[in-house]
Design an enzyme around this catalytic site. Sequence first.
Site, short mmCIF file in Angstrom:
data_model
loop_
_atom_site.label_atom_id
_atom_site.label_comp_id
_atom_site.label_asym_id
_atom_site.label_seq_id
_atom_site.Cartn_x
_atom_site.Cartn_y
_atom_site.Cartn_z
N ASP A 38 28.55 30.90 -4.95
CA ASP A 38 29.47 31.53 -5.90
C ASP A 38 29.31 33.04 -5.92
O ASP A 38 30.27 33.78 -6.05
CB ASP A 38 29.25 30.97 -7.32
CG ASP A 38 29.81 29.56 -7.44
OD1 ASP A 38 30.63 29.17 -6.59
OD2 ASP A 38 29.41 28.84 -8.39
N SER A 83 41.50 25.29 -6.13
CA SER A 83 40.11 25.40 -6.59
C SER A 83 40.13 26.12 -7.94
O SER A 83 41.18 26.49 -8.43
CB SER A 83 39.29 26.13 -5.54
OG SER A 83 39.19 27.47 -5.82
N LYS A 119 32.07 19.34 -15.46
CA LYS A 119 32.48 19.42 -14.06
C LYS A 119 31.48 18.66 -13.18
O LYS A 119 30.33 19.08 -13.04
CB LYS A 119 32.53 20.89 -13.65
CG LYS A 119 33.04 21.13 -12.26
CD LYS A 119 33.31 22.63 -12.06
CE LYS A 119 33.82 22.94 -10.68
NZ LYS A 119 32.86 22.74 -9.63
N ARG A 140 39.94 16.75 0.27
CA ARG A 140 40.61 18.01 -0.02
C ARG A 140 40.92 18.81 1.25
O ARG A 140 41.94 19.48 1.33
CB ARG A 140 39.74 18.87 -0.95
CG ARG A 140 40.41 20.18 -1.24
CD ARG A 140 39.86 20.84 -2.44
NE ARG A 140 38.59 21.49 -2.16
CZ ARG A 140 38.02 22.36 -2.98
NH1 ARG A 140 38.59 22.65 -4.12
NH2 ARG A 140 36.88 22.91 -2.68
N GLU A 177 36.96 12.93 -8.73
CA GLU A 177 35.73 13.28 -8.02
C GLU A 177 34.99 12.02 -7.56
O GLU A 177 34.79 11.09 -8.34
CB GLU A 177 34.84 14.07 -8.99
CG GLU A 177 33.88 15.00 -8.34
CD GLU A 177 34.53 16.31 -7.87
OE1 GLU A 177 35.77 16.47 -8.00
OE2 GLU A 177 33.79 17.14 -7.35
N LYS A 285 40.75 23.41 -19.37
CA LYS A 285 42.16 23.44 -18.95
C LYS A 285 43.01 23.62 -20.18
O LYS A 285 42.80 22.91 -21.18
CB LYS A 285 42.54 22.11 -18.29
CG LYS A 285 41.71 21.77 -17.09
CD LYS A 285 42.01 20.36 -16.59
CE LYS A 285 41.12 20.06 -15.41
NZ LYS A 285 41.14 18.62 -15.07
N LYS A 309 30.38 27.84 -15.55
CA LYS A 309 29.21 27.32 -14.82
C LYS A 309 27.92 27.37 -15.65
O LYS A 309 27.71 28.32 -16.40
CB LYS A 309 29.00 28.14 -13.55
CG LYS A 309 30.10 27.98 -12.52
CD LYS A 309 30.07 26.60 -11.96
CE LYS A 309 30.72 26.47 -10.63
NZ LYS A 309 29.95 26.49 -9.46
N CYS A 403 -13.45 13.88 -9.39
CA CYS A 403 -12.43 14.13 -8.37
C CYS A 403 -11.70 12.82 -8.04
O CYS A 403 -12.34 11.83 -7.68
CB CYS A 403 -13.07 14.69 -7.10
SG CYS A 403 -11.92 14.77 -5.72
N CYS A 406 -12.65 11.81 -4.17
CA CYS A 406 -13.96 11.38 -3.69
C CYS A 406 -14.91 10.97 -4.82
O CYS A 406 -16.03 10.53 -4.56
CB CYS A 406 -14.59 12.48 -2.85
SG CYS A 406 -15.03 13.94 -3.79
S1 IVH Z 1 40.76 20.12 -11.95
C1 IVH Z 1 43.45 22.73 -10.21
N1 IVH Z 1 38.93 18.90 -13.29
O1 IVH Z 1 36.01 21.29 -9.27
C2 IVH Z 1 42.14 22.48 -10.80
N2 IVH Z 1 38.34 19.74 -11.17
O2 IVH Z 1 36.48 24.10 -8.11
C3 IVH Z 1 41.18 21.80 -9.92
N3 IVH Z 1 36.03 19.28 -10.51
O3 IVH Z 1 38.05 20.68 -6.50
C4 IVH Z 1 40.92 20.42 -10.24
N4 IVH Z 1 35.48 18.18 -12.34
O4 IVH Z 1 36.14 19.06 -7.04
C5 IVH Z 1 39.22 19.54 -12.17
N5 IVH Z 1 37.44 17.77 -14.63
C6 IVH Z 1 37.70 18.41 -13.50
C7 IVH Z 1 36.76 18.57 -12.48
C8 IVH Z 1 37.11 19.26 -11.32
C9 IVH Z 1 35.06 18.60 -11.15
C10 IVH Z 1 35.88 19.91 -9.20
C11 IVH Z 1 36.88 19.47 -8.17
C12 IVH Z 1 37.65 20.68 -7.82
C13 IVH Z 1 36.65 21.75 -8.13
C14 IVH Z 1 37.31 23.05 -8.39
#
Ligand code: IVH
Length: 676
Positions: A38, A83, A119, A140, A177, A285, A309, A403, A406
């Site tokens: 990252d 991603s 995640k 993917r 996943e 989201k 993260k 020990c 031994c």
């Molecule tokens: S949404 C468009 N939801 O994270 C948004 N991704 O870096 C992408 N991942 O490729 C997908 N948990 O492998 C989403 N609850 C979750 C997730 C998730 C893990 C992973 C997934 C994705 C990556 C994005």
Amino acid sequence: MDKNKLKKEYNKKIQNFVKLNKYYYELSKPLVNDYEYDQIKADILSLEKKYDFLESANSPSKIVGFKPSKTFKKVLHKVPMLSLSNAFDEKDLINFEKKINNFLDQKSSNEFEYSAEPKIDGISASLIFKKGKFVTGLSRGDGKEGEDITQNLMTIDDIPKNISSKNFPDEIDIRGEVFIQNNDFENIKDKFANPRNAASGSLRQKNPQDTKKIPLKFIAYTFGYVDSMEIKNQSNYLQKLSEWGFKTNPFNKTIKGIKNLMKNYHEIEKKRNEIDFDIDGIVYKINSFDLQKRLGNVANSPRWAIAHKFSSNKGISTILNIEIQVGRTGALTPVAKIKPINIGGVVVSNATLHNEDEIMRKDIRIGDIVVVERAGDVIPHIIEVNLKKRKKNSKKYIFPIKCPSCGSKTIKEYNSITKKNDAVRRCSSEGYECDKMTIEKIKHFVSKEAFNIDGLGKKIVENFWKLKMIRFPQDIFCLNYEKIKIMDGWGQQSVANLRYAIEEKKNISFEKFVYALGIRHIGFENAKLIAKTLKSPEKFLNLSKENKIDDLLNIDGIGETQITSLKKFFSNKTNLNVIQDLQKILNIKKTIENKTVGVLSDKIFMFTGKLTGMSRAEAKSLIEKNSGTIISNVSKKLDYLIIGEKPTKRKVEAAKELKIKIIDQSELYKLLDKSS
Ligand code: IVH
């Protein structure tokens, strides 16, 4: 910096990024952990942001993942698999929400409702359902084009193959996943670096029967193409997913406001060890699908989502057991066997507890919930115990007093410098009476800085030991190669190589020989000093016979600690036998002194007191560079006593008595000046 230079640097970074992707996605062998990955990505992105002339088709802003491998048929994703951009702290989240507000051109700043989803650190997959039937499953790939891994995905129990719910869309691409649970990973951990690797590796098996052997799981969280669906937001979609028979993450939540996102983040981070799969952050989201649509994507990630993260170097786990390892010098090192956790892409199942005192100080017990840290390549260690979670019936850990290898008495030595007992407990046997100590001594003997015998690594030493082929260092030079040839994992060529490597090392320098013996407190630097002073190996062997060990005290760098250790070493019969046997087999080369002609040649110096503007080490190296010698005791041999601030009176008096020149720092500079 000029443009060309910047471009060059940028391209270098891109090249490295491409390489990392290849190893991760194509070869399933990551070169760096997620955190480092990252950082590298962020570095490139920030350069691009700063200088708009920097661009590349291989930039993380342009590609997602890596080109699919050639083993599987490639299929275009109807809707690309994007991603996520990363956030690391509250500030990043505030910024994320601000950008959304700006984009939507909200008059007043809005607090949004988010779906907060831990995640999972696995491999994403896209599952295409037509008329309720699972027809195609894709990886993917590079985000645009995936690999057809339908047959492998078919083996996963969590993936429903037929869905008969009335409201299930006619055609939908459900995404989620694929991962492996930590407890399942335990059984196959020898084959893969970490659970995510195991998932990725098994998804890429050519033969689905091989995939089936690995207990893969699937959790659903989003969708790609869908022909029509009357759902308003992400939380409802997650709800629907479970009604349709998919597993969803049990820790998903709907949350409004950044403060609450932060609270949830900390709660989940604390719970991380109780969850039996690896999570590396939380995905937020924007809940409303209408807003998601309005917001759309930037480059290859959605504007409406972000991954928050976790810091990657700490984790929480449970101590399953405490084992005691015995080292080369007899030190008893307690090691905590912990419930395996993934810290920054590495599965950790051991953490050092350092020594007996550390266990006492932190009152570490079997069964404790602990915070484990893994920093760089050092052995993971325990930072703290969660006392609140300690079970009522937990018992204080009692450190063994014998020990474990031994059965000898163990001791905590008195340290005359700190005037305290050592924190480390040690096996009291010297030499080769203790098996564990012996194995470690032999490993040390063949190690890089010592004999450096190619092809005789730690595992092989252990194996030869088990087979009773090596008991003492000298046995290495008398191996039965005919026997090795017929052993598992060995062949004509590898035995020939080993034999060659061993024969070659029969010629060894005096300093390496001294170091290889593994005498406590005699590291490589001290071994060098001893070899340089004694010059011939015979003198070393005769040290104890002639009662000359104390003479070594004159060497600057050798102190009482080393002398005591050498005396103990030479007082042991086995040690003497080992040296004698080795001497017969080896050709130990005398130390040849470089004849140097520096301005301080033949002059012997000693320091007392603190120097100004220069450390003792720097002054020492300055003198040695000019061919001078440093000793640590006042004796007739001494030419100059250099005094700094607060010199030791006794030393000055002794020097005066012997009529030795006493000089200060500036006079030393004058002596040196003659050279320039
Ligand atoms: S949404 C468009 N939801 O994270 C948004 N991704 O870096 C992408 N991942 O490729 C997908 N948990 O492998 C989403 N609850 C979750 C997730 C998730 C893990 C992973 C997934 C994705 C990556 C994005």
